[in-house]
Motif scaffolding. Structure first.
Motif, PDB file in Angstrom:
ATOM      1  N   VAL A 108      68.578 -52.742 -65.288  1.00 51.27           N
ATOM      2  CA  VAL A 108      68.870 -52.088 -66.550  1.00 51.27           C
ATOM      3  C   VAL A 108      68.009 -52.735 -67.622  1.00 51.27           C
ATOM      4  O   VAL A 108      68.061 -53.949 -67.809  1.00 51.27           O
ATOM      5  CB  VAL A 108      70.365 -52.215 -66.925  1.00 51.27           C
ATOM      6  CG1 VAL A 108      70.642 -51.571 -68.269  1.00 51.27           C
ATOM      7  CG2 VAL A 108      71.233 -51.602 -65.836  1.00 51.27           C
ATOM      8  N   LEU A 110      66.667 -52.554 -71.697  1.00 57.72           N
ATOM      9  CA  LEU A 110      66.770 -52.027 -73.053  1.00 57.72           C
ATOM     10  C   LEU A 110      65.511 -52.436 -73.800  1.00 57.72           C
ATOM     11  O   LEU A 110      64.853 -53.404 -73.427  1.00 57.72           O
ATOM     12  CB  LEU A 110      68.011 -52.581 -73.746  1.00 57.72           C
ATOM     13  CG  LEU A 110      69.347 -52.342 -73.030  1.00 57.72           C
ATOM     14  CD1 LEU A 110      70.491 -52.931 -73.831  1.00 57.72           C
ATOM     15  CD2 LEU A 110      69.589 -50.870 -72.790  1.00 57.72           C
ATOM     16  N   PHE A 165      68.470 -47.724 -75.339  1.00 58.08           N
ATOM     17  CA  PHE A 165      68.505 -47.307 -73.942  1.00 58.08           C
ATOM     18  C   PHE A 165      67.891 -45.929 -73.905  1.00 58.08           C
ATOM     19  O   PHE A 165      68.392 -45.001 -74.555  1.00 58.08           O
ATOM     20  CB  PHE A 165      69.956 -47.254 -73.422  1.00 58.08           C
ATOM     21  CG  PHE A 165      70.068 -46.654 -72.038  1.00 58.08           C
ATOM     22  CD1 PHE A 165      69.812 -47.431 -70.921  1.00 58.08           C
ATOM     23  CD2 PHE A 165      70.430 -45.333 -71.868  1.00 58.08           C
ATOM     24  CE1 PHE A 165      69.919 -46.889 -69.644  1.00 58.08           C
ATOM     25  CE2 PHE A 165      70.535 -44.777 -70.600  1.00 58.08           C
ATOM     26  CZ  PHE A 165      70.280 -45.555 -69.486  1.00 58.08           C
TER      27      PHE A 165
END
Length: 180
Positions: A108, A110, A165
């Motif tokens: 993940v 950002l 995001f």
């Protein structure tokens, strides 16, 4: 008969108003499926449920940005000249497997943005000892969580206003933003 029709119309209008307002709250909107709508703005500490794809894996995750901190330039010593004029930005977050599909090994990421919501134009490849990005080995059950840190960057003297995001359908052009 006319009063019954009026009551029915009034009830229908009230229900429509309630339904249209229930998913929206101060710059963020929740879709009917429970995911955060593209373009939503949150504060650090708030949770966003999003559809997620990484490599050939997909599922639903929740991201809670815990903090966004600028670290000392000494933390970039391993980057040598490539780190010159740059400060590390540490994005600490908690990731939760909401959907229950196996998304083990998923990354993940950002992106840091300035106070105007524009990218900082500095991308860091790899973490630092102060912020090691962790990927879960076993992230296959609903409710599983892990904490991680994503290293971003900002030009020396620059400011960080938040992170975005932008992975997945609809988020590329309208990212979810966590503001400091």
């Amino acid at each position: 008969m006319k009063s019954a029709r009026t009551a029915l119309i009034a009830t229908g209008c009230a229900a429509a108003l309630l339904l249209s307002a229930c998913g929206e709250e101060g710059g963020k909107t929740v879709n009917a499926d429970g995911t955060m709508a593209p373009g939503s703005e949150l504060k650090v500490g708030e949770r966003a449920v999003v559809p997620f794809e990484y490599a050939e894996k997909s599922g639903t995750i929740a991201i809670t940005v815990k903090s966004i901190d600028i670290g000392p330039k000494e933390d970039l010593a391993k980057f040598k000249d490539k780190g010159e004029g740059t400060l590390p930005v540490y994005v600490r977050m908690v990731i939760e497997n909401v959907g229950g599909t196996d998304i083990s090994g998923a990354d993940v990421s950002l992106r840091a943005v300035d106070a105007d919501g524009k990218g900082t134009k500095v991308i860091m490849a790899g973490g630092t000892p102060a912020c090691k990005g962790e990927e879960p080995e076993n992230f296959a059950t609903k409710g599983a969580t892990f904490e991680t840190c994503d290293t971003q960057g900002v030009k020396d003297g620059g400011e960080v206003g938040g992170v975005t995001f932008s992975d997945g359908a609809g988020y590329k052009d309208k990212p979810i933003t966590w503001k400091k």
